[in-house]
Motif scaffolding. Structure first.
Motif, PDB file in Angstrom:
ATOM      1  N   SER A  49       0.774  -1.191   0.054  1.00 49.60           N
ATOM      2  CA  SER A  49      -0.010  -0.221  -0.165  1.00 49.60           C
ATOM      3  C   SER A  49       0.800   1.339   0.071  1.00 49.60           C
ATOM      4  O   SER A  49       1.906   1.269   0.702  1.00 49.60           O
ATOM      5  CB  SER A  49      -0.932   0.198   1.148  1.00 49.60           C
ATOM      6  OG  SER A  49      -1.494   1.294   1.331  1.00 49.60           O
ATOM      7  N   SER A  82      -0.274   4.031   1.008  1.00 46.35           N
ATOM      8  CA  SER A  82      -0.786   4.964   1.861  1.00 46.35           C
ATOM      9  C   SER A  82       0.087   5.011   3.265  1.00 46.35           C
ATOM     10  O   SER A  82       0.179   4.072   3.672  1.00 46.35           O
ATOM     11  CB  SER A  82      -2.211   4.367   2.433  1.00 46.35           C
ATOM     12  OG  SER A  82      -2.439   5.238   3.591  1.00 46.35           O
ATOM     13  N   GLU A 120      -1.862   3.875   6.456  1.00 50.17           N
ATOM     14  CA  GLU A 120      -2.210   2.364   6.292  1.00 50.17           C
ATOM     15  C   GLU A 120      -0.843   1.850   6.678  1.00 50.17           C
ATOM     16  O   GLU A 120      -0.818   0.630   7.398  1.00 50.17           O
ATOM     17  CB  GLU A 120      -2.773   1.839   5.144  1.00 50.17           C
ATOM     18  CG  GLU A 120      -4.396   2.171   5.023  1.00 50.17           C
ATOM     19  CD  GLU A 120      -4.899   1.444   3.820  1.00 50.17           C
ATOM     20  OE1 GLU A 120      -4.262   0.681   3.171  1.00 50.17           O
ATOM     21  OE2 GLU A 120      -6.126   1.591   3.655  1.00 50.17           O
ATOM     22  N   PRO A 173      -1.945   0.652  11.010  1.00 51.94           N
ATOM     23  CA  PRO A 173      -3.160  -0.214  10.578  1.00 51.94           C
ATOM     24  C   PRO A 173      -3.868  -0.498  11.675  1.00 51.94           C
ATOM     25  O   PRO A 173      -3.423  -0.508  12.829  1.00 51.94           O
ATOM     26  CB  PRO A 173      -2.110  -1.549  10.026  1.00 51.94           C
ATOM     27  CG  PRO A 173      -0.922  -1.434  10.755  1.00 51.94           C
ATOM     28  CD  PRO A 173      -0.816  -0.049  11.002  1.00 51.94           C
ATOM     29  N   GLY A 217      -3.830   9.187   1.552  1.00 50.70           N
ATOM     30  CA  GLY A 217      -2.955   8.643   2.411  1.00 50.70           C
ATOM     31  C   GLY A 217      -1.720   9.279   2.523  1.00 50.70           C
ATOM     32  O   GLY A 217      -1.009   9.044   3.283  1.00 50.70           O
ATOM     33  N   HIS A 265      -9.544   7.967   8.945  1.00 46.07           N
ATOM     34  CA  HIS A 265      -8.917   6.929   8.536  1.00 46.07           C
ATOM     35  C   HIS A 265      -8.880   5.598   9.453  1.00 46.07           C
ATOM     36  O   HIS A 265      -9.256   4.577   8.860  1.00 46.07           O
ATOM     37  CB  HIS A 265      -7.173   7.239   8.187  1.00 46.07           C
ATOM     38  CG  HIS A 265      -6.467   5.907   8.504  1.00 46.07           C
ATOM     39  ND1 HIS A 265      -6.277   5.220   7.257  1.00 46.07           N
ATOM     40  CD2 HIS A 265      -5.722   5.463   9.293  1.00 46.07           C
ATOM     41  CE1 HIS A 265      -5.416   4.053   7.645  1.00 46.07           C
ATOM     42  NE2 HIS A 265      -5.207   4.489   8.829  1.00 46.07           N
ATOM     43  N   LYS A 266      -8.806   6.010  10.632  1.00 48.85           N
ATOM     44  CA  LYS A 266      -9.047   4.960  11.788  1.00 48.85           C
ATOM     45  C   LYS A 266     -10.379   4.187  11.760  1.00 48.85           C
ATOM     46  O   LYS A 266     -10.532   3.081  12.077  1.00 48.85           O
ATOM     47  CB  LYS A 266      -8.705   5.536  13.110  1.00 48.85           C
ATOM     48  CG  LYS A 266      -7.287   6.121  13.346  1.00 48.85           C
ATOM     49  CD  LYS A 266      -6.268   4.937  13.258  1.00 48.85           C
ATOM     50  CE  LYS A 266      -6.213   3.969  14.384  1.00 48.85           C
ATOM     51  NZ  LYS A 266      -5.298   3.020  14.411  1.00 48.85           N
ATOM     52  N   GLY A 278     -10.750   2.989   7.685  1.00 43.99           N
ATOM     53  CA  GLY A 278      -9.637   2.286   6.706  1.00 43.99           C
ATOM     54  C   GLY A 278      -9.974   0.909   6.716  1.00 43.99           C
ATOM     55  O   GLY A 278     -10.726   0.325   7.226  1.00 43.99           O
ATOM     56  N   ARG A 279      -8.813   0.274   6.147  1.00 43.41           N
ATOM     57  CA  ARG A 279      -8.905  -1.214   6.096  1.00 43.41           C
ATOM     58  C   ARG A 279      -8.625  -1.703   7.172  1.00 43.41           C
ATOM     59  O   ARG A 279      -7.902  -1.384   8.043  1.00 43.41           O
ATOM     60  CB  ARG A 279      -7.695  -1.507   4.961  1.00 43.41           C
ATOM     61  CG  ARG A 279      -7.622  -3.124   4.445  1.00 43.41           C
ATOM     62  CD  ARG A 279      -6.661  -3.098   3.496  1.00 43.41           C
ATOM     63  NE  ARG A 279      -6.440  -4.708   3.193  1.00 43.41           N
ATOM     64  CZ  ARG A 279      -5.264  -5.146   2.629  1.00 43.41           C
ATOM     65  NH1 ARG A 279      -4.871  -4.307   2.009  1.00 43.41           N
ATOM     66  NH2 ARG A 279      -5.155  -6.413   2.614  1.00 43.41           N
ATOM     67  N   TYR A 322      -6.915  -5.007   9.289  1.00 44.93           N
ATOM     68  CA  TYR A 322      -5.606  -5.814   8.807  1.00 44.93           C
ATOM     69  C   TYR A 322      -5.406  -7.171   9.939  1.00 44.93           C
ATOM     70  O   TYR A 322      -6.252  -6.897  11.023  1.00 44.93           O
ATOM     71  CB  TYR A 322      -4.520  -5.309   8.924  1.00 44.93           C
ATOM     72  CG  TYR A 322      -4.136  -4.222   7.997  1.00 44.93           C
ATOM     73  CD1 TYR A 322      -3.615  -4.590   6.582  1.00 44.93           C
ATOM     74  CD2 TYR A 322      -4.510  -3.096   7.858  1.00 44.93           C
ATOM     75  CE1 TYR A 322      -3.450  -3.980   5.657  1.00 44.93           C
ATOM     76  CE2 TYR A 322      -4.515  -2.117   6.999  1.00 44.93           C
ATOM     77  CZ  TYR A 322      -3.744  -2.553   5.710  1.00 44.93           C
ATOM     78  OH  TYR A 322      -3.692  -1.724   4.744  1.00 44.93           O
TER      79      TYR A 322
END
Length: 337
Positions: A132, A134, A137, A141, A187, A227-228, A231-232, A234
Motif C-alpha cells: 500500500s 498509503s 495504512e 493499521p 493517504g 482513516h482509523k 480504513g482497511r 488487517y
C-alpha cells in the motif's frame, strides 16, 4: 552544586570514572535499598536520583559535557581534535556550514525512518499483505478489535456532542482548523509551513517525513480519525508486530530528540562571554545550527521583552501626562472660583 559535584567526581574524570560514580549512587539510592525510610524521605531520595540521572546524561556525552564545561567555566582538554583556530565567527557559522548541519540533522532522522519503513514492508511480505502506498495504512493499521473500539468511542462521543450543542460547535470548529493544518490526500500527509516551523523550533525535528509522523501520532486530526474509522482492517498478528516496530522507532526517536534538546538547553544557559571562536570550532555543523537557532530565539525573546517594556513605559508616561492635565485643569478651575 554542579554536575561533577553531584556525582562526586573531578572535572578531569574519565568516562569510566563518571559511569562508576553514577552506578554507585544509583545503587545507594535505589528504592529497594531504602525500605526503612518514611514516605517523605523516599520522595527526597527519588528527586535526588532524578538529578543524578540528569547529571550523568550530560557528562557521559562528549558534546554535552564540552558545552557544560564551557558553561561553568571548567578548563579541561577537549576530546575532539582542534580545528583551525584562525577562522572567524562568520566563517564558523556561515550559511554553508549551517546548511550542512541541517542536512546532518535530517539524515539522522531519516536513517531511523528508513529502518522503520524497511521493517514494515518486510512485515507486509511476511504476512502476505498487499503493498500500500498509503502512509497511514502502512504506519497505523487497525485490526477488528481496534475498529470496534473506535466505532464505540465515536458513537459515545457523538451522543455527548448531541446532548451538549456548545461542545458540538466547538468540536466542529476545532476539526475545521485541524483539517487546514493537517490535510490528508490519498493517504499522504501535508503539513502547513507554520506547523513545520513549530516542530523545528519546539521539537527539533527537521525531516518532513518524521514531522508528518510526529504530528499525526502526537496530536488529533480529523483526517487521522476518519482513516482509523473507515480504513482497511488487517490481521491482528500483523497489527501487533507493526505496533511493536513503531514503539521501537518511537523510543529511538525520543532518545535522538532528547539528546538535541539537552544540547539546546545547555546552549541556552551559556554565558555569552563563553561563546569563543575556539569553543564554536569544536562543535559539529549540526551542533552549530542548534546553537544559532537558540541564540536567535534568545534575541527574539529579548526583543519581545524590550517591546513590552517600552509599551508599558509609554502607557505609564501617557497616564502621568493625562493625570497632570486633569489636575492642571482642576487647579485652574479652582483659581477661577
Amino acid at each position: 552544586m554542579n554536575y561533577y559535584e553531584i556525582l562526586g567526581v573531578k572535572p578531569t574524570a574519565t568516562a569510566d570514572e563518571i559511569r562508576a560514580a553514577y552506578l554507585r549512587l544509583c545503587k545507594d539510592l535505589h528504592p529497594d535499598k531504602l525500605p526503612h525510610l518514611n514516605e517523605n524521605l523516599r520522595k527526597i531520595a527519588e528527586e535526588q536520583l532524578k538529578v543524578i540521572n540528569q547529571a550523568y546524561a550530560t557528562l557521559k556525552d562528549e558534546t554535552l559535557r564540552a558545552i557544560y564545561d564551557q558553561m561553568i567555566g571548567v578548563q579541561v582538554p577537549s576530546p575532539k581534535p582542534t580545528r583551525a583556530t584562525n577562522l572567524t565567527f562568520d566563517e564558523l557559522l556561515s550559511s554553508s556550514v549551517l546548511e550542512e548541519g541541517f542536512r546532518d540533522l535530517v539524515k539522522e532522522e531519516e536513517r531511523l525512518w528508513r529502518d522503520l519503513t524497511r521493517e514494515l514492508y518486510s512485515l507486509r511480505r511476511k504476512h502476505n499483505i498487499k503493498e500500500s502506498q498509503s502512509f497511514l495504512e502502512l504506519i497505523f493499521p487497525s485490526d477488528l478489535a481496534d475498529r470496534l473500539s473506535q466505532i464505540a468511542l465515536t458513537m459515545i462521543f457523538l451522543v455527548i456532542l448531541l446532548v451538549f450543542p456548545v461542545l458540538l460547535v466547538a468540536f466542529l470548529s476545532f476539526c475545521i482548523v485541524g483539517t487546514f493544518r493537517l490535510i490528508c490526500e490519498n493517504g499522504e500527509l501535508k503539513l502547513s509551513d507554520d506547523v513545520r516551523q513549530k516542530l523545528e523550533k519546539e521539537e527539533l525535528i527537521f525531516s518532513r517525513l518524521v514531522q508528518q509522523y510526529w504530528q499525526v501520532s502526537k496530536s488529533f486530526s480529523l483526517s487521522f480519525a476518519i482513516h482509523k474509522v473507515f480504513g482497511r482492517i488487517y490481521p491482528s498478528a500483523y497489527v501487533a508486530e507493526v505496533t511493536k516496530s513503531r514503539r521501537k522507532f518511537d523510543k529511538k526517536l525520543a532518545e535522538l530528540l532528547n539528546h538535541r534538546k539537552r544540547i539546546a538547553k545547555l546552549c541556552k544557559d551559556l554565558d555569552p562571554s563563553s561563546l569563543t571562536v575556539e569553543f564554536v570550532s569544536h562543535l559539529s555543523a549540526s551542533e552549530r545550527l542548534i546553537l544559532v537557532r537558540i541564540l536567535q530565539q534568545k534575541i527574539h525573546e529579548i526583543k519581545e521583552q524590550t517591546e513590552a517594556l517600552v509599551a508599558t513605559l509609554i502607557g505609564l508616561v501617557g497616564t502621568a501626562v493625562l493625570i497632570s492635565i486633569l489636575f492642571g485643569s482642576f487647579g485652574a478651575s479652582r483659581r477661577r472660583f
